[in-house]
Design an enzyme around this catalytic site. Structure first.
Site, mmCIF file in Angstrom:
data_model
loop_
_atom_site.group_PDB
_atom_site.id
_atom_site.type_symbol
_atom_site.label_atom_id
_atom_site.label_comp_id
_atom_site.label_asym_id
_atom_site.label_seq_id
_atom_site.Cartn_x
_atom_site.Cartn_y
_atom_site.Cartn_z
ATOM 1 N N GLY A 46 -14.817 25.579 62.416
ATOM 2 C CA GLY A 46 -14.261 26.237 61.232
ATOM 3 C C GLY A 46 -13.044 27.050 61.622
ATOM 4 O O GLY A 46 -12.871 27.391 62.797
ATOM 5 N N GLN A 51 -6.653 33.525 61.080
ATOM 6 C CA GLN A 51 -6.732 33.299 62.534
ATOM 7 C C GLN A 51 -5.462 32.683 63.104
ATOM 8 O O GLN A 51 -5.216 32.749 64.308
ATOM 9 C CB GLN A 51 -7.940 32.418 62.883
ATOM 10 N N CYS A 94 -16.607 32.521 68.105
ATOM 11 C CA CYS A 94 -15.436 32.601 67.244
ATOM 12 C C CYS A 94 -14.199 32.310 68.084
ATOM 13 O O CYS A 94 -14.057 32.833 69.184
ATOM 14 C CB CYS A 94 -15.335 34.000 66.627
ATOM 15 N N LEU A 95 -13.320 31.484 67.547
ATOM 16 C CA LEU A 95 -12.110 31.138 68.296
ATOM 17 C C LEU A 95 -11.225 32.374 68.505
ATOM 18 O O LEU A 95 -10.396 32.387 69.410
ATOM 19 C CB LEU A 95 -11.332 30.037 67.558
ATOM 20 N N HIS A 136 -19.401 32.957 57.990
ATOM 21 C CA HIS A 136 -18.585 33.430 59.119
ATOM 22 C C HIS A 136 -17.097 33.362 58.746
ATOM 23 O O HIS A 136 -16.342 34.318 58.959
ATOM 24 C CB HIS A 136 -18.887 32.557 60.346
ATOM 25 N N GLU A 137 -16.677 32.242 58.163
ATOM 26 C CA GLU A 137 -15.264 32.075 57.782
ATOM 27 C C GLU A 137 -14.879 33.035 56.660
ATOM 28 O O GLU A 137 -13.780 33.601 56.654
ATOM 29 C CB GLU A 137 -14.977 30.637 57.336
ATOM 30 N N HIS A 140 -13.935 36.379 57.754
ATOM 31 C CA HIS A 140 -12.549 36.484 58.247
ATOM 32 C C HIS A 140 -11.592 36.903 57.123
ATOM 33 O O HIS A 140 -10.624 37.620 57.361
ATOM 34 C CB HIS A 140 -12.066 35.149 58.833
#
Ligand code: GNR
Ligand code: NI
Length: 172
Positions: A46, A51, A94-95, A136-137, A140
């Site tokens: 995702g 990000q 998480c990236l 989670h997204e 953000h």
């Protein structure tokens, strides 16, 4: 399509609240294409626009297996209209928080309303990893990272490690 740079904690930009998209235009579609390519390149499932440094309420998700990433989902202005009281625990990464993982509890099912790649209104019932990933997204979009659910001690420890692992480059 272009691979964009993924911002990492403690970049303050990640803490911004993303803005509602007024209309899904070719600009948004170009961004979504770039986000998908960036996410595949980083082996993520995702990615939120913030990000890659764009504060728009846009997400891409693809839970397909590594060699066969072909179920891309695009979400513009996603809104959770229902979530289950029952929680599920997943080990999250998480990236934007590289190489750090922690078990996080979230509602195990949710229903999300959003605009798709073409700006068409859709409703999706999600469970399992998709429900977790969507939440989670969507965090953000509010400037929230999964490490915010950990104790301050654990969070500060992770942030300290990330700060150390990225030395400033100096030119002599
Ligand atoms: O690649 C990712 N894996 C993942 C695993 C468990 C729960 C959430 C995620 S999302 C993450 C990519 C990412 O940082 N998205 O914002
Ligand atoms: Ni993330």
């Amino acid at each position: 399509m272009t691979i964009r740079k993924i911002l990492t904690e403690p970049d303050k930009f990640l803490r911004q609240i993303s803005k509602t998209v007024l209309k899904v235009t070719d600009d948004e579609r170009r961004l979504m294409d770039d986000m998908l390519e960036t996410m595949y390149d980083a082996n993520g499932i995702g990615l939120a626009a913030i990000q890659v440094g764009v504060p728009k309420r846009i997400l891409v998700i693809d839970l397909g297996k590594k060699e066969n990433k072909n179920m891309p989902l695009f979400f513009v202005n996603p809104k959770i209209i229902k979530k289950n009281d029952k929680l599920a625990t997943y080990e999250e990464g998480c990236l934007s928080v590289p190489d750090q993982f922690a078990e996080i509890d979230r509602p195990n099912k949710c229903t999300v309303e959003y605009l798709d790649y073409n700006g068409k209104k859709k409703v999706l019932d999600a469970d399992g990893l998709l429900a977790t990933c969507l939440q989670h997204e969507m965090d953000h979009l509010e400037g929230i990272l999964f490490i915010d659910y950990l104790s301050k001690l654990k969070r500060d420890y992770i942030i300290k490690k990330l700060t150390k692992s990225k030395p400033d480059r100096i030119v002599v």
